[in-house]
Design a protein around this motif. Structure first.
Motif, PDB file in Angstrom:
ATOM      1  N   ALA A  31      42.746  38.756  27.407  1.00  0.00           N
ATOM      2  CA  ALA A  31      44.186  39.035  27.411  1.00  0.00           C
ATOM      3  C   ALA A  31      44.645  39.551  28.766  1.00  0.00           C
ATOM      4  CB  ALA A  31      44.538  40.042  26.320  1.00  0.00           C
ATOM      5  N   ILE A  32      43.813  40.380  29.393  1.00  0.00           N
ATOM      6  CA  ILE A  32      44.181  40.915  30.708  1.00  0.00           C
ATOM      7  C   ILE A  32      44.234  39.785  31.741  1.00  0.00           C
ATOM      8  CG2 ILE A  32      43.342  42.378  32.600  1.00  0.00           C
ATOM      9  CD1 ILE A  32      42.378  44.346  30.386  1.00  0.00           C
ATOM     10  N   ALA A  33      43.242  38.885  31.659  1.00  0.00           N
ATOM     11  CA  ALA A  33      43.230  37.754  32.594  1.00  0.00           C
ATOM     12  C   ALA A  33      44.462  36.868  32.394  1.00  0.00           C
ATOM     13  CB  ALA A  33      41.952  36.941  32.406  1.00  0.00           C
ATOM     14  N   LEU A  34      44.818  36.623  31.137  1.00  0.00           N
ATOM     15  CA  LEU A  34      45.973  35.770  30.840  1.00  0.00           C
ATOM     16  C   LEU A  34      47.279  36.438  31.258  1.00  0.00           C
ATOM     17  CD1 LEU A  34      44.939  34.411  27.333  1.00  0.00           C
ATOM     18  CD2 LEU A  34      45.228  33.055  29.399  1.00  0.00           C
ATOM     19  N   THR A  35      47.367  37.739  31.045  1.00  0.00           N
ATOM     20  CA  THR A  35      48.583  38.465  31.422  1.00  0.00           C
ATOM     21  C   THR A  35      48.777  38.412  32.939  1.00  0.00           C
ATOM     22  OG1 THR A  35      48.209  39.914  29.543  1.00  0.00           O
ATOM     23  CG2 THR A  35      49.802  40.654  31.175  1.00  0.00           C
ATOM     24  N   GLU A  36      47.657  38.538  33.654  1.00  0.00           N
ATOM     25  CA  GLU A  36      47.727  38.436  35.117  1.00  0.00           C
ATOM     26  C   GLU A  36      48.273  37.060  35.527  1.00  0.00           C
ATOM     27  OE1 GLU A  36      43.952  38.609  37.015  1.00  0.00           O
ATOM     28  OE2 GLU A  36      44.803  38.278  39.014  1.00  0.00           O
ATOM     29  N   ALA A  37      47.746  36.028  34.864  1.00  0.00           N
ATOM     30  CA  ALA A  37      48.219  34.672  35.165  1.00  0.00           C
ATOM     31  C   ALA A  37      49.701  34.529  34.841  1.00  0.00           C
ATOM     32  CB  ALA A  37      47.397  33.651  34.384  1.00  0.00           C
ATOM     33  N   ALA A  38      50.154  35.194  33.778  1.00  0.00           N
ATOM     34  CA  ALA A  38      51.565  35.125  33.409  1.00  0.00           C
ATOM     35  C   ALA A  38      52.433  35.820  34.448  1.00  0.00           C
ATOM     36  CB  ALA A  38      51.786  35.763  32.036  1.00  0.00           C
ATOM     37  N   PHE A  39      51.915  36.898  35.037  1.00  0.00           N
ATOM     38  CA  PHE A  39      52.667  37.611  36.082  1.00  0.00           C
ATOM     39  C   PHE A  39      52.773  36.774  37.354  1.00  0.00           C
ATOM     40  CE2 PHE A  39      51.551  42.148  34.416  1.00  0.00           C
ATOM     41  CZ  PHE A  39      52.503  41.999  33.420  1.00  0.00           C
ATOM     42  N   THR A  40      51.640  36.133  37.739  1.00  0.00           N
ATOM     43  CA  THR A  40      51.611  35.441  39.028  1.00  0.00           C
ATOM     44  C   THR A  40      52.021  33.981  38.924  1.00  0.00           C
ATOM     45  OG1 THR A  40      49.308  34.841  38.710  1.00  0.00           O
ATOM     46  CG2 THR A  40      49.740  36.904  39.873  1.00  0.00           C
ATOM     47  N   GLY A  41      51.951  33.431  37.701  1.00  0.00           N
ATOM     48  CA  GLY A  41      52.242  32.015  37.545  1.00  0.00           C
ATOM     49  C   GLY A  41      51.074  31.131  37.928  1.00  0.00           C
ATOM     50  N   ALA A  42      49.911  31.744  38.126  1.00  0.00           N
ATOM     51  CA  ALA A  42      48.734  30.974  38.495  1.00  0.00           C
ATOM     52  C   ALA A  42      48.241  30.151  37.305  1.00  0.00           C
ATOM     53  CB  ALA A  42      47.618  31.914  38.960  1.00  0.00           C
ATOM     54  N   ALA A  43      47.399  29.178  37.599  1.00  0.00           N
ATOM     55  CA  ALA A  43      46.823  28.381  36.522  1.00  0.00           C
ATOM     56  C   ALA A  43      45.938  29.282  35.674  1.00  0.00           C
ATOM     57  CB  ALA A  43      45.998  27.243  37.111  1.00  0.00           C
TER      58      ALA A  43
END
Lengths: 222, 195, 202
Positions: free
Chosen positions: A183-195
């Motif tokens: 979840a932390i990894a996905l949330t980070e991706a949601a913040f940055t817009g990264a794949a």
């Protein structure tokens, strides 16, 4: 079978409604949870003093805040009733599984309320621009489902403990780790817009399902 | 009929029930008496399968529902009298109409017009006891477990509850744990638990 | 049984000191790996043993299974601490840092947390019957996380753990004496664990 399923659902609905009514009238638990989250976010924000915080750290902080605020809010799910001596009455009149799922639904709703309250404050104070809002919502929701399932069973476990201080988060944390890490990894991706890895979302969903099933099976042995 | 088969239960080193085998028949009020600590409340919990024995088994008739009035089972202080009644009866799949609510109230001597919308937390001990009994009546269960049901009640309350118990006993299994003389008098049969 | 086990343990220690060649470039202290791997193995075995006895307890309500479950967890806790400390020392020697959150370190850390939580729960519940039920349920709930962590962690964290020196890929590098001694040490540690479980339960 269908009749018993229907009456089970009616019992669950009655319990959720009852807990909601009592929650409204006795706001202390709910208020404490919200204030805990607000205090945690404020202290984190004050201590970083507006300087840039990496998205990875931000997403970890968000989940840590949610975890501990949730712990403060849901540890008394069964214990409040045990203290008030209403738990034996509830257990007599309702089926065990209906109590478990009624409480679980109530916990999920209060965690959704908590997150809805704290997320905008968090995003504003840390000046986060969310790139992928859909991913953020999905991740939060999936995480909260698992947290509710594990949290409800853990709350049932700690009810019988004579020493309760701090016990709830100690028990809950290792059990919910398989949710937090992806979840932390996905949330980070949601913040940055990264794949992002969609498999992480599948992992959370699968673990949610396992936690719900395990809670349902294990609760009968309590 | 509730059947105890070789039931053993102990708390720590104290053996409360040692290989108890007995049958509790319906259609009458069965009193459970005994000194403090003899296990009257525990006996009721075993009979209602609220508590599991260490060994042996308790068998209830199939598809029978249980209701109880006990000092250990409280109602919700934060709900009103009406909400308490509606909640518990809904758990048993019964929807209460307004008329039914008033009828239940009058049977236990609780005026629902005046007190229906008051929170149970504001009630006196006796009024709460009456409300608990109203909850028991509302779910129309087959087995009643009564643990000192008229403690804290005035004479009017006692009379009302005794007459309800007498009226209901045919077709039900009623267990009444007590040491109160008046409560023992309404029992058709008394089991005295040894200490 | 006990005497044989002591002899076997002494023989393995002697083999580690005299028979096993020094690990290339790491020095003699790096032989702590012969302590680290077996204790790590036992802490995982003990964890599953505890959950197994917990399940047996819930099925049978036989309190001797609760005693076994608790014993396995207590022993597991000791082994996991020993393993973590020895692993950290080996890590310092090999990679220059005591801790670096590599997947296996993380797994063992989670194991410490679970063992700690389980033992805290046992300490917090005073009623024997309730304690047995509650801790068995927690033991089974926590065991569910392990397969997920094993699957998730390697994707989340970069691994420093030594496949080249110790694992199947590195079999070319590994002296057959080293391998035999290591396997013997693992078997020995498992036997010590079984012996401790049996002695304490009788």
């Amino acid at each position: 079978m269908t009749k018993s399923f229907g009456s089970r659902c009616e019992q669950i609905a009655a319990i959720v409604r009852k807990d909601f009514l009592i929650g409204l009238r006795r706001r202390a638990t709910f208020a404490a949870m919200m204030m805990f989250a607000l205090t945690a976010v404020a202290s984190l924000s004050l201590s970083t003093g507006g300087s840039f915080v990496e998205p990875k750290i931000l997403s970890a902080m968000l989940w840590v805040v949610i975890f501990f605020a949730a712990s403060a809010g849901i540890s008394g799910t069964f214990d409040d009733e045990a203290q008030a001596c209403t738990l034996p009455t509830l257990k007599l009149y309702a089926a065990a599984q209906a109590i478990l799922f009624g409480k679980m639904a109530g916990v999920l709703l209060s965690l959704i309320a908590l997150t809805t309250f704290i997320l905008p404050i968090f995003l504003i104070l840390f000046d986060v621009a969310v790139e992928n809002f859909f991913l953020l919502t999905t991740t939060l929701l999936a995480g909260l489902v698992g947290l509710s399932a594990a949290g409800t069973l853990t709350a049932a476990l700690t009810t019988s403990a004579t020493v309760k201080g701090g016990l709830f988060p100690i028990l809950l944390f290792p059990v919910t780790l398989p949710i937090f890490l992806p979840a932390i990894a996905l949330t980070e991706a949601a913040f940055t817009g990264a794949a992002f890895e969609a498999s992480a979302l599948v992992v959370i969903a699968a673990f949610d399902a396992i936690l719900i099933l395990a809670s349902s099976i294990l609760y009968d042995y309590l | 009929m509730i059947a105890f088969d070789d039931v053993t239960l102990s708390f720590g080193r104290r053996v409360l029930f040692d290989n108890v085998t007995l049958n509790l028949r319906g259609g009458r009020v069965i009193g459970i008496t005994g000194a403090n600590g003899a296990g009257k409340s525990t006996f009721l919990k075993l009979a209602g399968k609220i508590l599991q024995p260490d060994s042996g088994s308790v068998t209830l008739p199939a598809y029978k529902t249980i209701a109880a009035v006990s000092p250990e089972m409280k109602i919700y202080d934060d709900l009103t009298a009406t909400e308490n009644l509606k909640f518990f009866s809904r758990l048993r799949g019964k929807a209460l109409t307004a008329e039914k609510l008033f009828e239940l109230g009058s049977r236990v001597g609780l005026d629902m017009k005046t007190f229906g919308d008051a929170r149970a937390g504001t009630f006196s001990t006796g009024m709460r006891q009456r409300l608990k009994f109203a909850v028991l009546l509302s779910v129309d269960a087959d087995i009643w477990l009564l643990d000192e049901p008229t403690a804290n009640l005035d004479d009017d309350g006692r009379e009302k509850i005794f007459s309800e118990v007498q009226a209901a006993k045919s077709g039900k299994i009623i267990l009444l744990a007590t040491n109160d003389k008046a409560e023992v008098e309404i029992c058709d049969e008394v089991i005295r638990l040894p200490l | 049984m006990n005497k044989i086990l002591i002899l076997l343990t002494l023989a393995i220690i002697a083999a580690i000191i005299f028979l096993v060649p020094p690990i290339k470039g790491l020095g003699d202290l790096a032989k702590i790996i012969f302590f680290h791997v077996p204790t790590a193995w036992v802490s995982v075995i003990a964890f599953f043993a505890s959950a197994f006895f917990a399940a047996k307890f819930l099925r049978t309500r036989d309190f001797s299974f609760d005693v076994l479950s608790a014993r396995a967890a207590s022993l597991g806790f000791v082994f996991v601490l020993l393993s973590t400390i020895s692993g950290a020392i080996f890590s310092k020697l090999t990679w220059g840092a005591y801790w670096n959150w590599d997947p296996r370190q993380t797994t063992i850390f989670v194991l410490i947390l679970i063992y700690g939580a389980y033992l805290t729960l046992r300490a917090a519940v005073s009623d024997e019957k309730v304690r047995a039920k509650v801790s068995a349920v927690y033991s089974l709930l926590s065991v569910l996380t392990v397969p997920f962590l094993v699957f998730i962690l390697p994707r989340m964290y970069f691994s420093l753990h030594p496949s080249p020196v110790l694992n199947s890929a590195g079999r070319v590098d590994m002296d057959s004496t080293v391998l035999i001694v290591l396997i013997a040490a693992v078997v020995d540690a498992t036997l010590i664990f079984i012996q401790l479980m049996r002695r304490d339960s009788s």
